[in-house]
Design an enzyme around this catalytic site. Structure first.
Site, mmCIF file in Angstrom:
data_model
loop_
_atom_site.group_PDB
_atom_site.id
_atom_site.type_symbol
_atom_site.label_atom_id
_atom_site.label_comp_id
_atom_site.label_asym_id
_atom_site.label_seq_id
_atom_site.Cartn_x
_atom_site.Cartn_y
_atom_site.Cartn_z
ATOM 1 N N ASN A 171 -8.295 4.198 -49.990
ATOM 2 C CA ASN A 171 -7.390 3.874 -51.091
ATOM 3 C C ASN A 171 -8.192 3.936 -52.395
ATOM 4 O O ASN A 171 -8.992 3.051 -52.663
ATOM 5 C CB ASN A 171 -6.813 2.470 -50.854
ATOM 6 C CG ASN A 171 -5.953 1.996 -52.009
ATOM 7 O OD1 ASN A 171 -5.619 2.769 -52.908
ATOM 8 N ND2 ASN A 171 -5.593 0.720 -51.983
ATOM 9 N N LYS A 177 -7.115 3.645 -55.326
ATOM 10 C CA LYS A 177 -6.542 2.798 -56.385
ATOM 11 C C LYS A 177 -6.470 3.623 -57.686
ATOM 12 O O LYS A 177 -6.188 4.811 -57.623
ATOM 13 C CB LYS A 177 -7.344 1.507 -56.516
ATOM 14 C CG LYS A 177 -7.452 0.787 -55.160
ATOM 15 C CD LYS A 177 -8.024 -0.588 -55.227
ATOM 16 C CE LYS A 177 -8.088 -1.168 -53.812
ATOM 17 N NZ LYS A 177 -8.559 -2.552 -53.796
ATOM 18 N N HIS A 227 0.746 -2.980 -50.934
ATOM 19 C CA HIS A 227 -0.645 -3.428 -51.111
ATOM 20 C C HIS A 227 -0.636 -4.744 -51.893
ATOM 21 O O HIS A 227 0.226 -4.952 -52.753
ATOM 22 C CB HIS A 227 -1.432 -2.351 -51.860
ATOM 23 C CG HIS A 227 -2.898 -2.644 -51.912
ATOM 24 N ND1 HIS A 227 -3.437 -3.520 -52.822
ATOM 25 C CD2 HIS A 227 -3.926 -2.221 -51.132
ATOM 26 C CE1 HIS A 227 -4.743 -3.607 -52.608
ATOM 27 N NE2 HIS A 227 -5.062 -2.834 -51.587
ATOM 28 N N GLU A 230 -2.250 -5.731 -54.305
ATOM 29 C CA GLU A 230 -2.256 -5.562 -55.765
ATOM 30 C C GLU A 230 -0.844 -5.274 -56.276
ATOM 31 O O GLU A 230 -0.470 -5.715 -57.368
ATOM 32 C CB GLU A 230 -3.256 -4.458 -56.162
ATOM 33 C CG GLU A 230 -4.694 -4.954 -55.985
ATOM 34 C CD GLU A 230 -5.715 -3.889 -55.649
ATOM 35 O OE1 GLU A 230 -5.452 -2.696 -55.856
ATOM 36 O OE2 GLU A 230 -6.802 -4.268 -55.155
ATOM 37 N N GLU A 244 -4.874 -6.992 -44.536
ATOM 38 C CA GLU A 244 -5.863 -7.087 -45.613
ATOM 39 C C GLU A 244 -5.850 -8.497 -46.198
ATOM 40 O O GLU A 244 -5.024 -8.806 -47.068
ATOM 41 C CB GLU A 244 -5.528 -6.089 -46.729
ATOM 42 C CG GLU A 244 -5.567 -4.647 -46.278
ATOM 43 C CD GLU A 244 -5.879 -3.727 -47.446
ATOM 44 O OE1 GLU A 244 -6.856 -2.990 -47.338
ATOM 45 O OE2 GLU A 244 -5.167 -3.770 -48.456
ATOM 46 N N GLY A 251 -12.218 -6.291 -52.297
ATOM 47 C CA GLY A 251 -13.057 -6.075 -53.478
ATOM 48 C C GLY A 251 -14.039 -7.200 -53.752
ATOM 49 O O GLY A 251 -14.604 -7.290 -54.833
ATOM 50 N N SER A 286 -13.229 -5.066 -48.084
ATOM 51 C CA SER A 286 -14.691 -4.941 -48.129
ATOM 52 C C SER A 286 -15.278 -4.278 -46.886
ATOM 53 O O SER A 286 -16.322 -4.682 -46.374
ATOM 54 C CB SER A 286 -15.341 -6.302 -48.390
ATOM 55 O OG SER A 286 -14.948 -6.808 -49.649
HETATM 56 P P1 PGA Z 1 -11.950 -2.948 -50.748
HETATM 57 O O1 PGA Z 1 -10.365 -2.727 -50.927
HETATM 58 O O2 PGA Z 1 -12.380 -2.101 -49.586
HETATM 59 O O3 PGA Z 1 -12.539 -2.506 -52.049
HETATM 60 O O4 PGA Z 1 -12.148 -4.400 -50.480
HETATM 61 C C1 PGA Z 1 -9.546 -2.627 -49.806
HETATM 62 C C2 PGA Z 1 -8.131 -2.388 -50.240
HETATM 63 O O5 PGA Z 1 -7.700 -2.944 -51.263
HETATM 64 O O6 PGA Z 1 -7.390 -1.633 -49.583
#
Ligand code: PGA
Length: 252
Positions: A11, A13, A97, A99, A169, A175, A215
């Site tokens: 992803n 983003k 997601h 976000e 997740e 992140g 992560s």
């Molecule tokens: P990350 O993000 O691997 O940077 O923690 C995962 C995601 O948001 O899908």
């Protein structure tokens, strides 16, 4: 038992221009060669989809959008319809997601409509669920996941489980560098799988793919993938670099 093919999805983003996406996929394809045991998916922003699909042709890498709107066309300023994605050769779509849920107000009802719309258009949904740190601390993880899975799949039929991917997740792991332990990821992914089967029927247990996200790195992917109910990963930060994403795919 049905063998579920592992899936590694990157992803991106809000990162990478079309030119950067094109270069990334060409380099990734060269680096990976033909790996057939794992499905590799990348999710650029809308503006990069066309370039990335073109670069991916003939490579085995497939492409996801990061969102969609459920209507086919019309007065929906700023939105993108499912048919617009499939017409570019996009095969997958990330839906709900955290976000999107936290920053853009997406509810479980919106997620459910988007999942239905994706399936109607032969776009395979990667539906995201996960608890906040506060919910985990309050012992509400199970309740939260059960609710998100149940509501998000409200319009999916039993026969569609094989098209469906659910990504667990935990929001506190996204992140932050704080990956869930393999045991915690297993426990939550097993719960998600159970709940999908509860909603879509027992056969779904074998066919739905459940990913872990939060992560994920080349260092922890191996232990995560050894868990019975982890069928792959949704990777954010570590998917932006060809070498780290390639190593994650290889170790998966
Ligand atoms: P990350 O993000 O691997 O940077 O923690 C995962 C995601 O948001 O899908």
């Amino acid at each position: 038992m049905v063998a579920r093919i592992p899936l590694i999805a990157g992803n991106w983003k809000m990162n990478k221009t079309p030119a950067e996406g094109d270069a990334f996929v060409r380099a990734l394809a060269t680096r990976l060669g033909t790996i057939e045991a794992v499905e590799v998916v990348v999710a650029p922003p809308f503006t990069g989809l066309q370039a990335v699909v073109s670069a991916s042709l003939g490579t085995g890498i497939t492409v996801a959008a990061q969102n969609l709107f459920w209507e086919e066309r019309g007065a929906f300023t700023g939105e993108v319809a499912p048919g617009m994605l499939t017409s570019l050769g996009v095969r997958w779509v990330i839906i709900g997601h955290s976000e999107r849920r936290q920053l853009f107000g997406e509810t479980d009802q919106i997620v459910a409509r988007k999942v239905r719309s994706a399936l109607n258009h032969d776009l395979r949904p990667i539906m995201c669920v996960g608890e906040t740190q506060e919910e985990r601390d309050a012992g509400m993880t199970e309740e939260r996941l059960v609710s998100q899975v149940t509501k998000g799949l409200a319009h999916v039929t039993a026969g569609e489980a094989g098209e469906l991917v659910v990504a667990y997740e935990p929001i506190w792991a996204i992140g932050t560098g704080r990956t869930a332990t393999p045991a915690a990821a297993q426990e939550a992914c097993a719960l998600v799988r159970r709940q999908v089967a509860q909603v879509l029927g027992p056969a779904a247990r074998e066919t739905v793919r459940v990913l872990y996200g939060g992560s994920v790195t080349p260092d922890n992917i191996g232990d995560l993938m050894r868990q019975d109910d982890v069928d792959g990963a949704l990777v954010g930060g570590a998917s932006l670099d060809v070498e780290s994403f390639a190593v994650i795919a290889e170790r998966a």
